[in-house]
Design an enzyme around this catalytic site. Structure first.
Site, PDB file in Angstrom:
ATOM      1  N   PHE A 138      53.417  33.954   0.805  1.00 46.49           N
ATOM      2  CA  PHE A 138      53.818  35.357   0.898  1.00 46.49           C
ATOM      3  C   PHE A 138      53.327  35.940   2.215  1.00 46.49           C
ATOM      4  O   PHE A 138      52.187  35.691   2.627  1.00 46.49           O
ATOM      5  CB  PHE A 138      53.204  36.174  -0.239  1.00 46.49           C
ATOM      6  CG  PHE A 138      53.648  35.788  -1.612  1.00 46.49           C
ATOM      7  CD1 PHE A 138      54.707  36.435  -2.228  1.00 46.49           C
ATOM      8  CD2 PHE A 138      52.997  34.781  -2.309  1.00 46.49           C
ATOM      9  CE1 PHE A 138      55.108  36.086  -3.502  1.00 46.49           C
ATOM     10  CE2 PHE A 138      53.384  34.422  -3.583  1.00 46.49           C
ATOM     11  CZ  PHE A 138      54.449  35.073  -4.186  1.00 46.49           C
ATOM     12  N   ASP A 139      54.181  36.730   2.853  1.00 43.77           N
ATOM     13  CA  ASP A 139      53.698  37.598   3.919  1.00 43.77           C
ATOM     14  C   ASP A 139      52.905  38.721   3.250  1.00 43.77           C
ATOM     15  O   ASP A 139      53.123  39.032   2.073  1.00 43.77           O
ATOM     16  CB  ASP A 139      54.884  38.164   4.705  1.00 43.77           C
ATOM     17  CG  ASP A 139      54.430  39.045   5.846  1.00 43.77           C
ATOM     18  OD1 ASP A 139      53.544  38.628   6.596  1.00 43.77           O
ATOM     19  OD2 ASP A 139      54.950  40.173   5.972  1.00 43.77           O
ATOM     20  N   LYS A 140      51.970  39.317   3.963  1.00 36.01           N
ATOM     21  CA  LYS A 140      51.144  40.360   3.349  1.00 36.01           C
ATOM     22  C   LYS A 140      51.790  41.736   3.437  1.00 36.01           C
ATOM     23  O   LYS A 140      52.186  42.320   2.441  1.00 36.01           O
ATOM     24  CB  LYS A 140      49.751  40.417   3.998  1.00 36.01           C
ATOM     25  CG  LYS A 140      48.838  41.477   3.356  1.00 36.01           C
ATOM     26  CD  LYS A 140      47.503  41.583   4.061  1.00 36.01           C
ATOM     27  CE  LYS A 140      47.606  42.342   5.382  1.00 36.01           C
ATOM     28  NZ  LYS A 140      47.826  43.809   5.180  1.00 36.01           N
ATOM     29  N   VAL A 166      58.153  34.079   1.243  1.00 37.73           N
ATOM     30  CA  VAL A 166      58.635  35.394   0.824  1.00 37.73           C
ATOM     31  C   VAL A 166      58.166  36.438   1.824  1.00 37.73           C
ATOM     32  O   VAL A 166      56.973  36.545   2.114  1.00 37.73           O
ATOM     33  CB  VAL A 166      58.107  35.761  -0.581  1.00 37.73           C
ATOM     34  CG1 VAL A 166      58.720  37.076  -1.051  1.00 37.73           C
ATOM     35  CG2 VAL A 166      58.406  34.662  -1.577  1.00 37.73           C
TER      36      VAL A 166
END
Length: 664
Positions: free
Chosen positions: A355-357, A556
């Site tokens: 995941f990107d933050k 994502v």
């Protein structure tokens, strides 16, 4: 029939090569001819047996059954022969012709009847899946009420232009993408974004500014064509033409996705190109078995025809396309755009997600999460003083403090004057004649000044270790306190991670350009396994490439600043695609809502699709594996046809179960 050709056949199920017959019967032509074939077969076979018809009349009924049952099959077979391809239709025609040559007209007609009825039912079932997709385009109304020059006009949606004001009354579907300029209501966006709860909408503050930056309008003002208005009335300014709405683009992309093959489709395609010629050679060899064993020539040729029927991979050809099409259609209804069979199938096989933050796991803007006052000052007073100064700044951290003050305290009588921004360090101003400084530690560490008081320094260090961005507040010579801010996790993030873990995702991680401490803090809070911080865009690509090489990973993000990393992932997933053209274009899979809530649905659906594809392959290949030796050892054409066509229908019905998929 290869998967690609099968898809093309299904797309043109009106059989344009049928000419006059198609014009007379339309899309029902194949089903009607299959029914006539069955009726003629019954009359020609049963009539003479019960003495209702003389044998000569019964024979001509069987000839009629051959015509009706073989009409479309012959047309398709010749079409492919012209392209130097010998496939399933050709095998069926040869088998039926061989049966007729041997005098087994009834069995040959039975073969054509079951093949044609199976083909017609298969097309009907696949049309259901395709209709589930085409139904998306029917979500938007055909007409809209528009206010032009002070008058309300009812116009076709296709005639709307950018800047038009459309009026949507309660419980009506929205005709266009745009933003609200008047009125307030809750809007059901489930048909577009998959969000289960209606979303409150209110007017923008400045319509002219919103029109200039339509793609940056906040979700509370933005609406989409095809969504359903609640009890209030809305006036919406159109930002996209009917052909360019989010709904129109989704329909177009879903239709394009049908032609993109999954790995299994590619495999079955290659397998059939080898398998069909082998079947023909096996049938030819079987036809000459009378040279080896003591049996009549007619028995050997009959057995060869039975082998052709048994080995025809009809179920194999439809096994994967039917599941993929059903899966894509179901995903689209749930607010998830999947661009083809490959990402649909691959996502179902992965057990790692990165995941990107910022903006993905988190809200995407900082919030005040911790307030530590020193001395006799209280938390509310510390926030009020800080907000009075920061209201003059446009820095994201400053705006977060102002928002927190408004939410917690409402209005304040404090007024700051003589505001100054100290680049890279903080800000200063005067409140009631006293200097107030707000900023990072470096603002207060000057050559002529001692270090920060121990209490302040310890608190800054401790808060920083938990991922907070710290802001120290000093009034005159007194340190009033420390404010801790951070980009907070989305409310649904932790629940989504738990759901993903429950359906078999074993490794979940974050890749972020933020510092490692912040990344670690967010990862712990939402329940991730790992966090990789301090990554530049090139570093993100490198990390995702490594993870892809280790067995595959889904990435994502928002599809914008992390597009390069998503492109290098096994499957790239963008969220918030309903409001982002870039996300729609760059992702393999797009979550239309600006929320992670539909991600477990997408993963679960992909896993179910992969499972059904595997089931279909076992069914189709298993039936062929049983029938070939059975026909070699004497199983007749009739039973072989029943099992052969029965397996095809079982495979299609199994795939259509995906249309009713529900997240467990």
């Amino acid at each position: 029939m290869t998967d690609e050709q099968h898809s093309k056949h299904l797309e043109n199920s009106d059989h344009s090569h049928g000419g006059l017959i198609d014009r007379l019967l339309g899309g029902r032509a194949e089903m009607v001819f299959a029914g006539l074939c069955g009726a003629a077969l019954l009359a020609g076979w049963l009539g003479p047996k019960i003495n209702l018809l003389p044998a000569s009349i019964g024979f001509w009924f069987l000839v009629a059954a051959y015509f009706f049952g073989g009409y479309f099959t012959i047309l398709e077979a010749f079409e492919k022969i012209r392209n130097r391809k010998f496939e399933i239709d050709f095998l069926m025609i040869v088998a039926a012709g061989g049966a007729a040559w041997l005098g087994a007209w009834a069995e040959g007609a039975f073969l054509l009847f079951l093949f044609s009825i199976g083909h017609a039912l298969e097309n009907y079932a696949m049309a259901r899946a395709r209709n589930a997709i085409s139904a998306l385009s029917d979500l938007a109304p055909e007409e809209a009420v528009v206010r032009r020059d002070g008058e309300e006009l009812r116009l076709p949606v296709a005639e709307l232009v950018i800047g038009d004001i459309v009026i949507i009354r309660s419980n009506e579907r929205l005709p266009a993408d745009g933003f609200v300029v008047k009125g307030a209501s809750s809007v059901n966006q489930a048909p577009i974004t998959g969000e289960s709860v209606p979303v409150d909408k209110r007017p923008v503050d400045n319509a002219a500014a919103a029109a200039k930056a339509a793609d940056k309008v906040k979700s509370e003002h933005r609406v989409f064509a095809g969504s359903i208005n609640g009890s209030g009335s809305l006036e919406v300014q159109v930002t996209r033409l009917a052909s360019e709405t989010t709904l129109a683009r989704v329909v177009e992309m879903v239709n394009d996705a049908e032609t993109r093959q999954s790995p299994t489709q590619s495999f079955t395609n290659k397998f059939e190109r080898i398998f069909v010629p082998v079947v023909i050679l096996l049938a030819i060899a079987t036809g000459f078995s009378w040279l080896v064993i003591d049996e009549p020539v007619s028995d050997s040729i009959y057995r060869a025809m039975a082998v052709l029927v048994a080995a025809s991979p009809c179920a194999l050809a439809i096994a994967t396309p039917s599941a993929v099409l059903s899966g894509i259609a179901r995903a689209a209804r749930g607010g998830v755009l999947i661009k083809g069979g490959a990402p649909l199938e691959m996502l179902g096989k992965l057990d790692s997600i990165a995941f990107d933050k910022t903006g993905t796991l988190t809200i995407g803007e900082p919030e005040l999460v911790e307030t530590v006052p020193f001395g006799e000052i209280g938390a509310d007073e510390l926030i009020a003083i800080s907000a009075a100064v920061e209201v003059h700044s446009d820095h994201p951290l400053a705006q977060a403090i102002v928002r927190a003050a408004e939410k917690r305290l409402g209005s304040s009588d404090l007024i700051a004057t003589d505001f100054q921004s100290i680049t890279g360090k903080g800000v200063s101003a005067k409140i009631n004649g006293e200097n107030v400084f707000i900023g990072k530690a470096g603002l207060f560490l000057k050559d002529d000044q001692d270090a920060l008081p121990e209490e302040v320094a310890q608190k800054v260090t401790e808060m920083s270790s938990r991922g907070r961005s710290t802001m120290i507040v000093r009034r005159g010579g007194e340190f009033l306190g420390v404010l801790g801010l951070m980009d907070t996790p989305r409310a649904s993030a932790s629940e989504v991670i738990n759901k993903l873990r429950s359906i078999g995702i074993t490794r979940m991680m974050m890749i972020s350009g933020d510092n490692q401490k912040v990344a670690d803090a967010i990862a712990v809070e939402v329940g991730l396994d790992e966090a990789f911080g301090d990554l530049m865009p090139d570093d993100k690509v490198e990390k995702i490439t490594q993870l892809s090489d280790q067995g595959g990973v889904a990435m994502v993000g928002d599809g914008v600043n992390d597009a390069p990393a998503m492109a290098n992932a096994t499957v790239g997933i963008a969220m918030g695609a309903a409001g982002s053209d870039v996300a729609l274009e760059t992702a393999d899979i797009a979550l239309m809502a600006d929320d992670l809530a539909t991600l477990p649905f997408a993963v679960g659906l992909s896993r179910s699709t992969s499972s059904i594809i595997r089931q279909n392959l076992w069914i189709s290949l298993g039936v062929v594996a049983v029938l070939i030796p059975a026909t070699l050892f004497g199983l007749g054409i009739g039973p072989a046809v029943v099992m052969h066509e029965g397996s095809t229908l079982v495979v299609v019905i199994n795939a259509l179960r995906l249309l009713g998929y529900k997240e467990s």
